[in-house]
Design a protein around this motif. Structure first.
Motif, PDB file in Angstrom:
ATOM      1  N   ILE A 238       0.874  -1.213  -0.138  1.00  0.00           N
ATOM      2  CA  ILE A 238      -0.138  -0.004  -0.057  1.00  0.00           C
ATOM      3  C   ILE A 238       0.866   1.296  -0.037  1.00  0.00           C
ATOM      4  CG2 ILE A 238      -1.823   1.260   1.312  1.00  0.00           C
ATOM      5  CD1 ILE A 238      -2.877  -1.316   0.202  1.00  0.00           C
ATOM      6  N   GLY A 239       0.597   2.167  -0.850  1.00  0.00           N
ATOM      7  CA  GLY A 239       1.487   3.344  -0.938  1.00  0.00           C
ATOM      8  C   GLY A 239       1.071   4.535   0.037  1.00  0.00           C
ATOM      9  N   THR A 240       1.822   5.398   0.229  1.00  0.00           N
ATOM     10  CA  THR A 240       1.389   6.471   0.946  1.00  0.00           C
ATOM     11  C   THR A 240      -0.031   7.195   0.989  1.00  0.00           C
ATOM     12  OG1 THR A 240       2.699   7.957  -0.289  1.00  0.00           O
ATOM     13  CG2 THR A 240       3.895   6.927   1.789  1.00  0.00           C
ATOM     14  N   ASP A 241      -0.441   6.917  -0.355  1.00  0.00           N
ATOM     15  CA  ASP A 241      -1.727   7.490  -0.747  1.00  0.00           C
ATOM     16  C   ASP A 241      -2.810   6.704  -0.054  1.00  0.00           C
ATOM     17  OD1 ASP A 241      -1.698   6.551  -4.164  1.00  0.00           O
ATOM     18  OD2 ASP A 241      -1.482   5.636  -2.401  1.00  0.00           O
ATOM     19  N   GLY A 242      -2.500   5.359   0.572  1.00  0.00           N
ATOM     20  CA  GLY A 242      -3.734   4.371   0.863  1.00  0.00           C
ATOM     21  C   GLY A 242      -4.001   3.581   0.018  1.00  0.00           C
ATOM     22  N   ARG A 243      -3.492   3.663  -1.312  1.00  0.00           N
ATOM     23  CA  ARG A 243      -4.035   2.869  -2.551  1.00  0.00           C
ATOM     24  C   ARG A 243      -2.968   1.921  -2.879  1.00  0.00           C
ATOM     25  NH1 ARG A 243      -7.378   5.474  -6.283  1.00  0.00           N
ATOM     26  NH2 ARG A 243      -5.958   4.774  -7.843  1.00  0.00           N
ATOM     27  N   VAL A 244      -3.367   0.690  -3.466  1.00  0.00           N
ATOM     28  CA  VAL A 244      -2.474  -0.664  -3.658  1.00  0.00           C
ATOM     29  C   VAL A 244      -1.367   0.013  -4.757  1.00  0.00           C
ATOM     30  CG1 VAL A 244      -2.511  -2.770  -4.809  1.00  0.00           C
ATOM     31  CG2 VAL A 244      -4.432  -2.053  -3.130  1.00  0.00           C
ATOM     32  N   VAL A 245      -0.069  -0.188  -4.555  1.00  0.00           N
ATOM     33  CA  VAL A 245       0.824   0.117  -5.606  1.00  0.00           C
ATOM     34  C   VAL A 245       1.011  -0.781  -6.352  1.00  0.00           C
ATOM     35  CG1 VAL A 245       2.266   1.218  -3.667  1.00  0.00           C
ATOM     36  CG2 VAL A 245       2.784  -0.935  -4.303  1.00  0.00           C
ATOM     37  N   ASP A 246       0.994  -0.470  -7.673  1.00  0.00           N
ATOM     38  CA  ASP A 246       1.110  -1.420  -8.834  1.00  0.00           C
ATOM     39  C   ASP A 246       2.265  -1.399  -9.505  1.00  0.00           C
ATOM     40  OD1 ASP A 246      -1.137   0.601 -10.680  1.00  0.00           O
ATOM     41  OD2 ASP A 246       0.941   0.981  -9.964  1.00  0.00           O
ATOM     42  N   GLY A 247       2.707  -2.551 -10.209  1.00  0.00           N
ATOM     43  CA  GLY A 247       3.589  -2.317 -11.168  1.00  0.00           C
ATOM     44  C   GLY A 247       5.178  -2.871 -10.198  1.00  0.00           C
ATOM     45  N   SER A 248       5.945  -3.378 -11.157  1.00  0.00           N
ATOM     46  CA  SER A 248       7.318  -3.942 -10.236  1.00  0.00           C
ATOM     47  C   SER A 248       8.127  -2.871 -10.011  1.00  0.00           C
ATOM     48  CB  SER A 248       7.826  -5.115 -10.931  1.00  0.00           C
ATOM     49  OG  SER A 248       8.652  -4.259 -11.876  1.00  0.00           O
TER      50      SER A 248
ATOM     51  N   VAL B 258      -0.597  -7.701   5.335  1.00  0.00           N
ATOM     52  CA  VAL B 258      -0.857  -8.999   5.084  1.00  0.00           C
ATOM     53  C   VAL B 258      -1.910  -9.392   5.842  1.00  0.00           C
ATOM     54  CG1 VAL B 258       0.621  -9.617   7.313  1.00  0.00           C
ATOM     55  CG2 VAL B 258       0.260 -11.231   5.540  1.00  0.00           C
ATOM     56  N   ARG B 259      -2.509 -10.353   4.927  1.00  0.00           N
ATOM     57  CA  ARG B 259      -3.844 -10.989   5.406  1.00  0.00           C
ATOM     58  C   ARG B 259      -3.399 -12.405   5.546  1.00  0.00           C
ATOM     59  NH1 ARG B 259      -5.714 -10.944   0.497  1.00  0.00           N
ATOM     60  NH2 ARG B 259      -6.619 -13.096   0.282  1.00  0.00           N
ATOM     61  N   SER B 260      -3.934 -13.061   6.572  1.00  0.00           N
ATOM     62  CA  SER B 260      -3.625 -14.338   6.883  1.00  0.00           C
ATOM     63  C   SER B 260      -4.338 -15.004   8.195  1.00  0.00           C
ATOM     64  CB  SER B 260      -2.020 -14.232   7.346  1.00  0.00           C
ATOM     65  OG  SER B 260      -1.657 -15.466   8.134  1.00  0.00           O
ATOM     66  N   THR B 261      -4.311 -16.320   8.301  1.00  0.00           N
ATOM     67  CA  THR B 261      -4.740 -16.955   9.622  1.00  0.00           C
ATOM     68  C   THR B 261      -4.021 -16.646  10.633  1.00  0.00           C
ATOM     69  OG1 THR B 261      -4.118 -18.854   8.559  1.00  0.00           O
ATOM     70  CG2 THR B 261      -6.449 -18.573   8.665  1.00  0.00           C
ATOM     71  N   SER B 262      -2.724 -16.240  10.404  1.00  0.00           N
ATOM     72  CA  SER B 262      -1.830 -16.337  11.467  1.00  0.00           C
ATOM     73  C   SER B 262      -1.651 -14.691  12.105  1.00  0.00           C
ATOM     74  CB  SER B 262      -0.467 -16.539  10.928  1.00  0.00           C
ATOM     75  OG  SER B 262      -0.426 -17.769  10.419  1.00  0.00           O
ATOM     76  N   LEU B 263      -2.551 -13.972  11.807  1.00  0.00           N
ATOM     77  CA  LEU B 263      -2.401 -12.580  12.558  1.00  0.00           C
ATOM     78  C   LEU B 263      -2.750 -12.895  13.999  1.00  0.00           C
ATOM     79  CD1 LEU B 263      -4.531 -10.227  10.309  1.00  0.00           C
ATOM     80  CD2 LEU B 263      -1.974 -10.830  10.107  1.00  0.00           C
TER      81      LEU B 263
ATOM     82  N   PRO C 236      -8.708  -2.411   8.839  1.00  0.00           N
ATOM     83  CA  PRO C 236      -9.481  -2.746   8.030  1.00  0.00           C
ATOM     84  C   PRO C 236      -8.887  -3.069   6.511  1.00  0.00           C
ATOM     85  CG  PRO C 236     -10.514  -0.833   9.043  1.00  0.00           C
ATOM     86  CD  PRO C 236      -8.927  -0.851   9.291  1.00  0.00           C
ATOM     87  N   ASP C 237      -9.189  -4.367   5.922  1.00  0.00           N
ATOM     88  CA  ASP C 237      -8.539  -4.558   4.805  1.00  0.00           C
ATOM     89  C   ASP C 237      -8.666  -3.551   3.716  1.00  0.00           C
ATOM     90  OD1 ASP C 237      -8.914  -7.773   2.698  1.00  0.00           O
ATOM     91  OD2 ASP C 237      -7.857  -5.597   2.326  1.00  0.00           O
ATOM     92  N   PRO C 238      -7.892  -2.932   3.416  1.00  0.00           N
ATOM     93  CA  PRO C 238      -7.890  -1.731   2.305  1.00  0.00           C
ATOM     94  C   PRO C 238      -8.784  -2.054   1.047  1.00  0.00           C
ATOM     95  CG  PRO C 238      -5.660  -2.281   2.872  1.00  0.00           C
ATOM     96  CD  PRO C 238      -6.331  -3.063   3.375  1.00  0.00           C
ATOM     97  N   LEU C 239      -8.468  -3.504   0.812  1.00  0.00           N
ATOM     98  CA  LEU C 239      -9.303  -3.935  -0.398  1.00  0.00           C
ATOM     99  C   LEU C 239     -10.655  -4.337  -0.279  1.00  0.00           C
ATOM    100  CD1 LEU C 239      -6.341  -5.812  -2.124  1.00  0.00           C
ATOM    101  CD2 LEU C 239      -7.002  -3.576  -2.834  1.00  0.00           C
ATOM    102  N   ASP C 240     -10.875  -4.652   1.146  1.00  0.00           N
ATOM    103  CA  ASP C 240     -12.507  -4.831   1.226  1.00  0.00           C
ATOM    104  C   ASP C 240     -12.909  -4.425   2.765  1.00  0.00           C
ATOM    105  OD1 ASP C 240     -13.496  -8.485   1.053  1.00  0.00           O
ATOM    106  OD2 ASP C 240     -14.585  -6.396   1.062  1.00  0.00           O
ATOM    107  N   PRO C 241     -12.643  -3.173   2.941  1.00  0.00           N
ATOM    108  CA  PRO C 241     -12.982  -2.576   4.117  1.00  0.00           C
ATOM    109  C   PRO C 241     -14.404  -3.012   4.627  1.00  0.00           C
ATOM    110  CG  PRO C 241     -13.061  -0.967   2.565  1.00  0.00           C
ATOM    111  CD  PRO C 241     -12.618  -2.150   1.814  1.00  0.00           C
TER     112      PRO C 241
END
Ligand code: HFR
Length: 533
Positions: A358-368, A376-381, A398-403
């Motif tokens: 996630i970038g400083t703008d709160g959006r998912v960064v794309d591109g390599s 990280v989303r995980s059962t081990s949180l 909250p999951d930024p991709l699925d708040p």
């Protein structure tokens, strides 16, 4: 008796529980070594899976007789040993969260942890020397025969819970909180077992392996070593503390115990690289040590290359992640590292977890290549910080991709980018991105440049704001012990030739060795104090 009768709480055999998961294989390999440890009278002793199970059950029965309830905490102060394992697995059996601490913790720190965790019981090894545990905590010692109570725990209320569920707490690890008050990372049985199950899929270990554990018990690296070895039916070989401090004795112990994989923080290798390269090479030649697993901090590429040169046949595994999720990735690195590699891959998330940058703008960064903060989303949180919902909210977001989902993800504070190979590359802590005279500086880049100079064996860069003037760049450098060591002028000239002016440090400190934290990481706080002294 009613279903809530006096039988001890137990986890149902088919649900996640740390004890069930780690001793599951025991009945199929009862005679295999579970722990190979230094014997009190010298030499080595082996505790089989059958014996470890027997000690665990003996301890569980004794603890259960104390009337503790699921969720009552037990502080365990010990080095890693068969009896320490039996004690923490007994706690897991009964749903008693264990709070592991290594001996040598200052009293003040232990009392702060006890004040925070309010444990029912404090247990130390038979040879433990701790005194003065504050009332009303129960106290005792454990040995091969199980725990021996010294002071009974304060009377508990009636037992409320008769079942140990996967969401119950397996352990609480107290780490140094930025506020100075220790933060308790609460990890559930589901969290730790799902992580261990995920890394088992990596195939990095077999039942024939002997895993040397070098981390102190309050570091989840130690819990990883225990879980990784036992979940593969392999043998855990705890390295005695007094062996760790002398490279020659450390390497001799590895050889004597027939260790095949060494789990250690990168800094642990520095003295052996510096003082015992031949003994290290001999260990590699014999083919005994075929795996080096490291975690806790980035392995400086120069030092990693030096180690790989001495252990050309070994596989090098980089395990990355914060205690709040045990770890995020386990990656085999090429041996040797490609010559141009300046940053280590931390690979991809372990099975059962997914990383989003996630970038400083709160959006998912794309591109390599684009840097973002690892979420990280995980059962081990982890379940949260002990008794600290406010700080928990800063880490579990909250999951930024699925708040709307109500699902939380861990905001790690670590930066990474995705390389063309689809792997994550570590870019340091979000708070280690510093601005020098308005220019963004990545401390790792400065360190790599210094470490590239022949004769420089390690470099740590940091920014110090002396008094009120602008932040200044300081670098601490260790140099080779054999052969002429380069002097400050040569080193600085080399760095000046390769970095923009604003990245050339104001202060270069030549040190013999880096100070380390109790967990074996380079101690930035101690270096800061050195700089301003
Ligand atoms: C960590 C986290 C270690 C071994 C970690 C097994 C298990 C879990 C761990 C230990 C740790 N490259 N930077 C790396 N949980 Br299971 O170090 N935990 S921590 O909470 O004390 O510190 C931080 O250390 C991370 O957020 C990173 O900044 C840094 N870190 N591993 C690596 C690393 C680079 N492999």
């Amino acid at each position: 008796m009613s279903p809530l009768g006096p039988r001890p709480p137990r986890a149902h055999a088919s649900v996640d529980n740390l004890r069930t998961y780690l001793l599951d294989g025991a009945d199929t390999t009862p005679h295999r070594p579970a722990v190979i440890q230094a014997a009190p009278g010298g030499g080595l002793e082996t505790v089989t899976y059958e014996e470890l199970t027997a000690r665990t059950d003996r301890c569980a029965e004794a603890l259960d007789a104390l009337g503790l309830d699921v969720g009552d905490r037990v502080v365990i102060e010990s080095d890693t040993s068969a009896d320490a394992l039996a004690t923490l697995l007994a706690c897991a059996t009964l749903g008693l969260p264990f709070v592991p601490v290594a001996p040598g913790l200052p009293d003040e720190r232990l009392h702060a942890i006890i004040a925070g965790a309010e444990p029912a019981l404090y247990l130390q090894a038979e040879d433990g020397t701790r005194t003065g545990i504050p009332e009303p905590v129960g106290t005792g010692r454990f040995g091969p025969g199980g725990p021996a109570l010294e002071r009974a725990p304060a009377p508990r209320g009636p037992r409320r819970r008769r079942v140990v569920t996967p969401v119950d707490t397996a352990y609480i690890i107290f780490t140094s909180g930025t506020t100075g008050r220790p933060k308790g990372v609460v990890m559930s049985h589901r969290g730790v077992v799902s992580f261990l199950r995920g890394v088992r899929a990596s195939g990095f270990l077999t039942a024939e392996d002997r895993v040397a554990g070098t981390a102190p018990l309050q570091f989840d690296f130690a819990l990883f070593d225990i879980g990784f070895a036992l979940s593969h039916g392999a043998a855990l070989v705890p390295v005695p503390r007094d062996r760790l401090s002398w490279p020659r004795r450390f390497l001799a112990f590895l050889r004597e115990a027939g260790v095949t994989q060494v789990d250690a923080v990168p800094s642990l290798w520095r003295p052996a690289l510096r003082h015992e390269p031949e003994a290290l090479a001999a260990l590699g030649e014999s083919g005994a040590v075929r795996g080096v697993l490291f975690s806790g901090e980035a392995f400086p590429p120069g030092e990693l290359r030096a180690l790989q040169k001495l252990l050309p046949k070994a596989r090098f595994i980089n395990l990355y992640g914060p205690t709040e999720v045990m770890a995020i990735s386990v990656t085999e690195l090429p041996n040797p590292l490609p010559p141009e590699a300046e940053r280590l891959s931390i690979g991809t998330a372990v099975p059962g977890a997914e990383v989003t940058l996630i970038g400083t703008d709160g959006r998912v960064v794309d591109g390599s290549g684009t840097v973002g903060e690892i979420h990280v989303r995980s059962t081990s949180l982890f379940s949260g910080y002990w008794n600290d919902p406010e700080t928990t909210r800063t880490a579990l977001v909250p999951d930024p991709l699925d708040p709307a989902s109500g699902r939380m993800v861990l905001k790690t504070g670590d930066l990474a980018s995705v390389g063309p190979d689809g792997c994550l590359y570590f870019h340091g802590r979000a708070d280690s991105q510093v601005q020098i005279r308005g220019n963004r500086v990545e401390l790792a880049e400065v360190e790599v440049r210094f470490a590239a100079f022949p004769g420089v064996t390690g470099a740590v860069a940091m920014v110090l704001a002396q008094d009120d003037d602008e932040p200044r760049l300081h670098v601490f450098v260790t140099r080779t012990a054999d052969g002429p060591a380069p002097d400050a002028k040569e080193i600085t000239a080399f760095v000046r030739a390769g970095l923009p002016a604003y990245m050339v440090p104001h202060h270069l400190h030549l040190v013999d060795a880096f100070p380390l934290t109790p967990n074996g990481k380079v101690d930035g706080t101690a270096l800061r104090a050195l700089a301003s002294s």
